[in-house]
Structure formats: structure tokens, C-alpha cells
Design a protein around this motif. Structure first.
Motif, PDB file in Angstrom:
ATOM      1  N   TYR A  19      33.128  45.735  17.301  1.00 10.61           N
ATOM      2  CA  TYR A  19      33.278  44.992  16.081  1.00 10.61           C
ATOM      3  C   TYR A  19      32.188  43.679  16.059  1.00 10.61           C
ATOM      4  CZ  TYR A  19      37.669  46.531  14.409  1.00 10.61           C
ATOM      5  OH  TYR A  19      38.637  47.323  13.754  1.00 10.61           O
ATOM      6  N   VAL A  20      31.964  43.322  17.277  1.00 10.56           N
ATOM      7  CA  VAL A  20      31.049  42.167  17.386  1.00 10.56           C
ATOM      8  C   VAL A  20      29.627  42.769  16.808  1.00 10.56           C
ATOM      9  CG1 VAL A  20      29.755  40.477  18.908  1.00 10.56           C
ATOM     10  CG2 VAL A  20      32.164  40.727  18.912  1.00 10.56           C
ATOM     11  N   ARG A  21      29.309  43.918  17.405  1.00  8.20           N
ATOM     12  CA  ARG A  21      27.695  44.602  17.393  1.00  8.20           C
ATOM     13  C   ARG A  21      27.709  45.259  16.223  1.00  8.20           C
ATOM     14  NH1 ARG A  21      27.917  49.404  18.827  1.00  8.20           N
ATOM     15  NH2 ARG A  21      29.278  50.264  20.544  1.00  8.20           N
ATOM     16  N   GLY A  22      28.901  45.644  15.510  1.00  2.00           N
ATOM     17  CA  GLY A  22      28.884  46.629  14.347  1.00  2.00           C
ATOM     18  C   GLY A  22      28.901  48.082  14.815  1.00  2.00           C
ATOM     19  N   ARG A  28      35.300  51.235  16.174  1.00  6.75           N
ATOM     20  CA  ARG A  28      36.166  50.168  15.565  1.00  6.75           C
ATOM     21  C   ARG A  28      37.610  50.749  15.573  1.00  6.75           C
ATOM     22  NH1 ARG A  28      31.964  49.752  12.125  1.00  6.75           N
ATOM     23  NH2 ARG A  28      33.323  50.201  10.141  1.00  6.75           N
ATOM     24  N   ARG A 157      34.159  32.926  14.828  1.00 10.16           N
ATOM     25  CA  ARG A 157      32.904  33.699  14.373  1.00 10.16           C
ATOM     26  C   ARG A 157      33.487  35.114  14.773  1.00 10.16           C
ATOM     27  NH1 ARG A 157      30.321  36.267  18.034  1.00 10.16           N
ATOM     28  NH2 ARG A 157      30.782  34.846  19.576  1.00 10.16           N
ATOM     29  N   VAL A 158      34.142  35.094  15.850  1.00  8.44           N
ATOM     30  CA  VAL A 158      34.681  36.440  16.529  1.00  8.44           C
ATOM     31  C   VAL A 158      35.813  37.071  15.263  1.00  8.44           C
ATOM     32  CG1 VAL A 158      36.307  37.700  18.118  1.00  8.44           C
ATOM     33  CG2 VAL A 158      34.420  35.915  18.871  1.00  8.44           C
ATOM     34  N   ARG A 160      35.805  36.545  12.437  1.00 11.30           N
ATOM     35  CA  ARG A 160      35.125  36.902  10.888  1.00 11.30           C
ATOM     36  C   ARG A 160      34.324  38.484  11.400  1.00 11.30           C
ATOM     37  NH1 ARG A 160      34.752  31.588  10.978  1.00 11.30           N
ATOM     38  NH2 ARG A 160      32.604  31.554  11.860  1.00 11.30           N
ATOM     39  N   THR A 161      34.362  39.015  12.670  1.00 13.86           N
ATOM     40  CA  THR A 161      33.722  40.092  12.811  1.00 13.86           C
ATOM     41  C   THR A 161      34.679  41.450  12.202  1.00 13.86           C
ATOM     42  OG1 THR A 161      34.593  40.429  14.964  1.00 13.86           O
ATOM     43  CG2 THR A 161      32.455  39.057  14.787  1.00 13.86           C
ATOM     44  N   HIS A 162      35.723  41.156  11.930  1.00 14.40           N
ATOM     45  CA  HIS A 162      36.739  42.336  11.728  1.00 14.40           C
ATOM     46  C   HIS A 162      36.866  42.544  10.031  1.00 14.40           C
ATOM     47  CE1 HIS A 162      39.635  39.109  10.190  1.00 14.40           C
ATOM     48  NE2 HIS A 162      40.589  39.931  10.197  1.00 14.40           N
TER      49      HIS A 162
END
Length: 199
Positions: A19-22, A28, A157-158, A160-162
Motif C-alpha cells: 500500500y505504501v509503495r503502490g 494489496r 499519511r499511512v 491515506r495510502t489505502h
């Protein structure tokens, strides 16, 4: 008859790096399944691969140590009745009851916590209720607010990665998120005058 030994308690660890790096949709989805499984089976989760800097984690850890190292009398000054903000002393909550688990002695939980979260005034256009998004009470501990806010910003921030799944990390730092800092049982026990294994 002696009680049967229980299975060892293990908090699952889930690496959210996809999730963090896409990562790919399959990666995911695997993370979302692992989070769902951990939260369904255990109710706790260790998050790895979040990218929160070690210095920020160290800052939060030292803030927690500074606050929970205060005397019970001083910590109780930060108790906010009727709101999930400020200090929660031992035996003030019964979180196990949310799972339908009632202890043999019917005693409340022994953990202690310091609760902060997003305030309604942070989103003036959303008409949020301060009953649900109340004002934070910051203890008079040097640097506590700054260290906790730095971690809270990283947790946001974490969270919002989802955005693509909206399922894996709901409530993990966004407008409805809550940062709850719990001190470990082994450190609480001496303050309560009992052995850690009695918790």
C-alpha cells in the motif's frame, strides 16, 4: 482440577508495504486479507512496512514513557469524563466486553491509555460534532504534544495510502482515527501493586 494451559498469544504482523509503495492489486488484496484475518481472529495487529521514520517512533516512545512515568495522582489530572480523550486509568474501561468476553472476576481491564484524536475544529466545513471529535487535552510534559502530533501525522499519511481499497486500514489515523497510547502490562502491574502475571 487445574486449568488447561491456553495457547500462546501471538499478535499477527502484517507488512503493508504494497500500500505504501503502490504495489499490485494482488499484493494489496493479500494485505487486506491479512489485516482482516488479524483483526477478526485476534483484534490486534503489528503493522510493518509503514515507512514511519525511526526518529518519529522514538519520539512517540519517549513521550509515552514521559507521561506514564508520572505519578498516578498527576496522570489522573488529565482524565476527561465522558469523552475518549485524555488519560484512562487502569480499570476504567472494559474493552474485553466488546467481544462478549467477561472475566471471571468481572473486573474492568487493567490497561491505561492516553487518548488523542482529530478534533472537529480541524474540519470546519464538515459540521462534525465535538461529542465525537472532541478537543485534545495535552499534558504538561515537555515536548509531549509535538512528539505525539509528529507520530499522528505519519499515521495519517499511512492511513491515506489505502484510498483504493477503503477497507484495509479504516480508522487508522484519518478523520475518524484515534491514536491510543497504551503502556504495556508489565509496567502497569507494579503501579497497581500486583505481579504482571496477575493481569
Amino acid at each position: 482440577m487445574s486449568p488447561q494451559p491456553s495457547e500462546p498469544f501471538e499478535v499477527p504482523a502484517v507488512d503493508i508495504d504494497p500500500y505504501v509503495r503502490g504495489g499490485s492489486a494482488d499484493e494489496r488484496a493479500a494485505v487486506a486479507r491479512a489485516v482482516d484475518d488479524a483483526c477478526s481472529r485476534v483484534g490486534f495487529i503489528q503493522i510493518l512496512g509503514h515507512g514511519i521514520p525511526d526518529t518519529t517512533i522514538a519520539g512517540l516512545t519517549s513521550a509515552v514513557d514521559d507521561f506514564f512515568g508520572l505519578s498516578m495522582e498527576v496522570k489522573r489530572e488529565y482524565r476527561v469524563e465522558g469523552a475518549n480523550r485524555g488519560y484512562s486509568p487502569p480499570k476504567s474501561e472494559s474493552l474485553s466486553l466488546s467481544l462478549g468476553v467477561e472475566s471471571a472476576s468481572r473486573m474492568n481491564d487493567f490497561f491505561e491509555a492516553y487518548n488523542v484524536g482529530t478534533e472537529a475544529r480541524s474540519f470546519p466545513d464538515l459540521d462534525l460534532s465535538e461529542d465525537d471529535y472532541g478537543l485534545n487535552l495535552w499534558p504538561d510534559v515537555p515536548g509531549f504534544e509535538d512528539r505525539v502530533q509528529a507520530y499522528y501525522a505519519e499515521a495519517g499519511r499511512v492511513a491515506r495510502t489505502h484510498k483504493t481499497s477503503q477497507t484495509a486500514f479504516r480508522g487508522f489515523g484519518g478523520p475518524q482515527g484515534m491514536l491510543v497510547i497504551e503502556d504495556i502490562l508489565g509496567r502497569c502491574a507494579p503501579l497497581l501493586g500486583i505481579e504482571a502475571h496477575e493481569l
